[in-house]
Write an enzyme that holds these catalytic residues in place. Structure first.
Site, PDB file in Angstrom:
ATOM      1  N   LYS A   2       0.832  -1.194   0.000  1.00  0.00           N
ATOM      2  CA  LYS A   2       0.000   0.000   0.000  1.00  0.00           C
ATOM      3  C   LYS A   2       0.878   1.259   0.000  1.00  0.00           C
ATOM      4  O   LYS A   2       2.089   1.185   0.233  1.00  0.00           O
ATOM      5  CB  LYS A   2      -0.920  -0.035   1.215  1.00  0.00           C
ATOM      6  CG  LYS A   2      -1.913  -1.193   1.168  1.00  0.00           C
ATOM      7  CD  LYS A   2      -2.769  -1.231   2.426  1.00  0.00           C
ATOM      8  CE  LYS A   2      -3.744  -2.396   2.382  1.00  0.00           C
ATOM      9  NZ  LYS A   2      -4.588  -2.431   3.600  1.00  0.00           N
ATOM     10  N   TYR A  42     -11.605  -3.116  -4.423  1.00  0.00           N
ATOM     11  CA  TYR A  42     -12.243  -3.169  -3.101  1.00  0.00           C
ATOM     12  C   TYR A  42     -13.772  -3.271  -3.205  1.00  0.00           C
ATOM     13  O   TYR A  42     -14.481  -2.860  -2.286  1.00  0.00           O
ATOM     14  CB  TYR A  42     -11.853  -1.937  -2.285  1.00  0.00           C
ATOM     15  CG  TYR A  42     -10.445  -1.985  -1.748  1.00  0.00           C
ATOM     16  CD1 TYR A  42     -10.030  -3.019  -0.914  1.00  0.00           C
ATOM     17  CD2 TYR A  42      -9.524  -0.989  -2.046  1.00  0.00           C
ATOM     18  CE1 TYR A  42      -8.743  -3.066  -0.408  1.00  0.00           C
ATOM     19  CE2 TYR A  42      -8.233  -1.021  -1.533  1.00  0.00           C
ATOM     20  CZ  TYR A  42      -7.851  -2.062  -0.720  1.00  0.00           C
ATOM     21  OH  TYR A  42      -6.579  -2.108  -0.208  1.00  0.00           O
ATOM     22  N   PHE A  50     -16.460   2.966   5.476  1.00  0.00           N
ATOM     23  CA  PHE A  50     -15.044   3.286   5.258  1.00  0.00           C
ATOM     24  C   PHE A  50     -14.613   3.186   3.796  1.00  0.00           C
ATOM     25  O   PHE A  50     -13.455   3.454   3.484  1.00  0.00           O
ATOM     26  CB  PHE A  50     -14.158   2.357   6.108  1.00  0.00           C
ATOM     27  CG  PHE A  50     -14.351   0.890   5.816  1.00  0.00           C
ATOM     28  CD1 PHE A  50     -13.667   0.267   4.792  1.00  0.00           C
ATOM     29  CD2 PHE A  50     -15.235   0.139   6.587  1.00  0.00           C
ATOM     30  CE1 PHE A  50     -13.844  -1.080   4.520  1.00  0.00           C
ATOM     31  CE2 PHE A  50     -15.420  -1.221   6.325  1.00  0.00           C
ATOM     32  CZ  PHE A  50     -14.721  -1.829   5.294  1.00  0.00           C
ATOM     33  N   ARG A  79      -0.746 -14.410   3.811  1.00  0.00           N
ATOM     34  CA  ARG A  79      -1.621 -13.867   4.860  1.00  0.00           C
ATOM     35  C   ARG A  79      -1.004 -14.066   6.249  1.00  0.00           C
ATOM     36  O   ARG A  79      -1.060 -13.172   7.085  1.00  0.00           O
ATOM     37  CB  ARG A  79      -3.000 -14.523   4.800  1.00  0.00           C
ATOM     38  CG  ARG A  79      -3.795 -14.230   3.534  1.00  0.00           C
ATOM     39  CD  ARG A  79      -4.306 -12.847   3.442  1.00  0.00           C
ATOM     40  NE  ARG A  79      -5.338 -12.587   4.435  1.00  0.00           N
ATOM     41  CZ  ARG A  79      -6.088 -11.505   4.462  1.00  0.00           C
ATOM     42  NH1 ARG A  79      -5.926 -10.563   3.550  1.00  0.00           N
ATOM     43  NH2 ARG A  79      -6.997 -11.332   5.382  1.00  0.00           N
ATOM     44  N   THR A  85      -5.084  -7.894  10.300  1.00  0.00           N
ATOM     45  CA  THR A  85      -5.402  -6.643   9.615  1.00  0.00           C
ATOM     46  C   THR A  85      -5.136  -5.438  10.512  1.00  0.00           C
ATOM     47  O   THR A  85      -4.596  -4.430  10.063  1.00  0.00           O
ATOM     48  CB  THR A  85      -6.875  -6.650   9.161  1.00  0.00           C
ATOM     49  OG1 THR A  85      -7.069  -7.773   8.293  1.00  0.00           O
ATOM     50  CG2 THR A  85      -7.241  -5.386   8.423  1.00  0.00           C
ATOM     51  N   ARG A  96       2.954  -6.742   9.643  1.00  0.00           N
ATOM     52  CA  ARG A  96       2.187  -5.700  10.344  1.00  0.00           C
ATOM     53  C   ARG A  96       2.552  -5.621  11.820  1.00  0.00           C
ATOM     54  O   ARG A  96       2.570  -4.535  12.393  1.00  0.00           O
ATOM     55  CB  ARG A  96       0.696  -5.962  10.170  1.00  0.00           C
ATOM     56  CG  ARG A  96       0.224  -5.719   8.741  1.00  0.00           C
ATOM     57  CD  ARG A  96      -1.216  -6.104   8.587  1.00  0.00           C
ATOM     58  NE  ARG A  96      -1.738  -5.754   7.271  1.00  0.00           N
ATOM     59  CZ  ARG A  96      -2.735  -6.403   6.694  1.00  0.00           C
ATOM     60  NH1 ARG A  96      -3.335  -7.408   7.314  1.00  0.00           N
ATOM     61  NH2 ARG A  96      -3.158  -6.039   5.496  1.00  0.00           N
ATOM     62  N   ASN A 106      -1.858  -0.089   7.118  1.00  0.00           N
ATOM     63  CA  ASN A 106      -1.312  -1.380   7.549  1.00  0.00           C
ATOM     64  C   ASN A 106      -0.401  -2.024   6.504  1.00  0.00           C
ATOM     65  O   ASN A 106      -0.226  -3.237   6.491  1.00  0.00           O
ATOM     66  CB  ASN A 106      -2.418  -2.316   8.010  1.00  0.00           C
ATOM     67  CG  ASN A 106      -3.417  -2.647   6.921  1.00  0.00           C
ATOM     68  OD1 ASN A 106      -3.229  -2.303   5.760  1.00  0.00           O
ATOM     69  ND2 ASN A 106      -4.484  -3.312   7.295  1.00  0.00           N
ATOM     70  N   HIS A 109      -1.484  -5.500   1.353  1.00  0.00           N
ATOM     71  CA  HIS A 109      -2.721  -6.216   1.080  1.00  0.00           C
ATOM     72  C   HIS A 109      -2.335  -7.605   0.596  1.00  0.00           C
ATOM     73  O   HIS A 109      -1.346  -7.767  -0.115  1.00  0.00           O
ATOM     74  CB  HIS A 109      -3.535  -5.506  -0.009  1.00  0.00           C
ATOM     75  CG  HIS A 109      -4.657  -6.338  -0.538  1.00  0.00           C
ATOM     76  ND1 HIS A 109      -5.875  -6.412   0.091  1.00  0.00           N
ATOM     77  CD2 HIS A 109      -4.730  -7.170  -1.600  1.00  0.00           C
ATOM     78  CE1 HIS A 109      -6.654  -7.254  -0.580  1.00  0.00           C
ATOM     79  NE2 HIS A 109      -5.981  -7.713  -1.611  1.00  0.00           N
ATOM     80  N   GLU A 120      -7.943 -10.681  -8.314  1.00  0.00           N
ATOM     81  CA  GLU A 120      -7.056  -9.530  -8.195  1.00  0.00           C
ATOM     82  C   GLU A 120      -5.934  -9.564  -9.226  1.00  0.00           C
ATOM     83  O   GLU A 120      -5.572  -8.527  -9.790  1.00  0.00           O
ATOM     84  CB  GLU A 120      -6.517  -9.444  -6.768  1.00  0.00           C
ATOM     85  CG  GLU A 120      -7.620  -9.108  -5.778  1.00  0.00           C
ATOM     86  CD  GLU A 120      -7.254  -9.278  -4.320  1.00  0.00           C
ATOM     87  OE1 GLU A 120      -6.105  -9.688  -4.019  1.00  0.00           O
ATOM     88  OE2 GLU A 120      -8.115  -8.998  -3.471  1.00  0.00           O
TER      89      GLU A 120
END
Length: 129
Positions: A2, A42, A50, A79, A85, A96, A106, A109, A120
């Protein structure tokens, strides 16, 4: 990765952690996303309070789009390396857990299933499909 990860100069750190886990980069591109692409990415969050802030965040600067290859269920490996998250709940040793503090920023992704990964990859690297 990100925009916050790119802005903080964490590309090498994050890619290195994933490569150390025997994952291999098969595609990558530094790109600033436009709003329509971010909204498509998204889409499952459309209508949530949000959503617009999420789109504004992910489009504020360059992101590093990467496809990793590895053993079966590579998405699960990614993951687990990412951590929870919410960085405040992420275990030490995760990306993270070690490098992020705020939920809104964070760093990274990762697809949450094989189906999401395929969707994706199709959005960002259609030539791989």
């Amino acid at each position: 990765m990100k925009p916050d990860g790119v802005e903080r100069g964490l590309i090498g750190e994050i890619i290195g952690r994933l490569e150390s886990k025997q994952l291999r980069v098969v595609a990558g591109e530094l790109r600033t996303l436009d709003a329509p692409t971010a909204k498509l990415h998204y889409a499952e969050h459309d209508g949530k309070p949000f959503f617009e802030n999420l789109v504004a965040f992910i489009t504020r600067g360059p992101v590093l789009l990467v496809v990793f290859e590895g053993p079966a269920d590579t998405w699960k490996v990614v993951r687990n390396l990412m951590g929870a998250t919410n960085p405040k709940e992420a275990a030490p040793g995760t990306i993270r857990g070690d490098l992020a503090i705020e939920m809104a920023e964070n760093l990274i992704h990762g697809s949450d299933s094989l189906g999401s990964a395929q969707r994706e990859i199709g959005i960002f690297f259609p030539h791989l499909g």
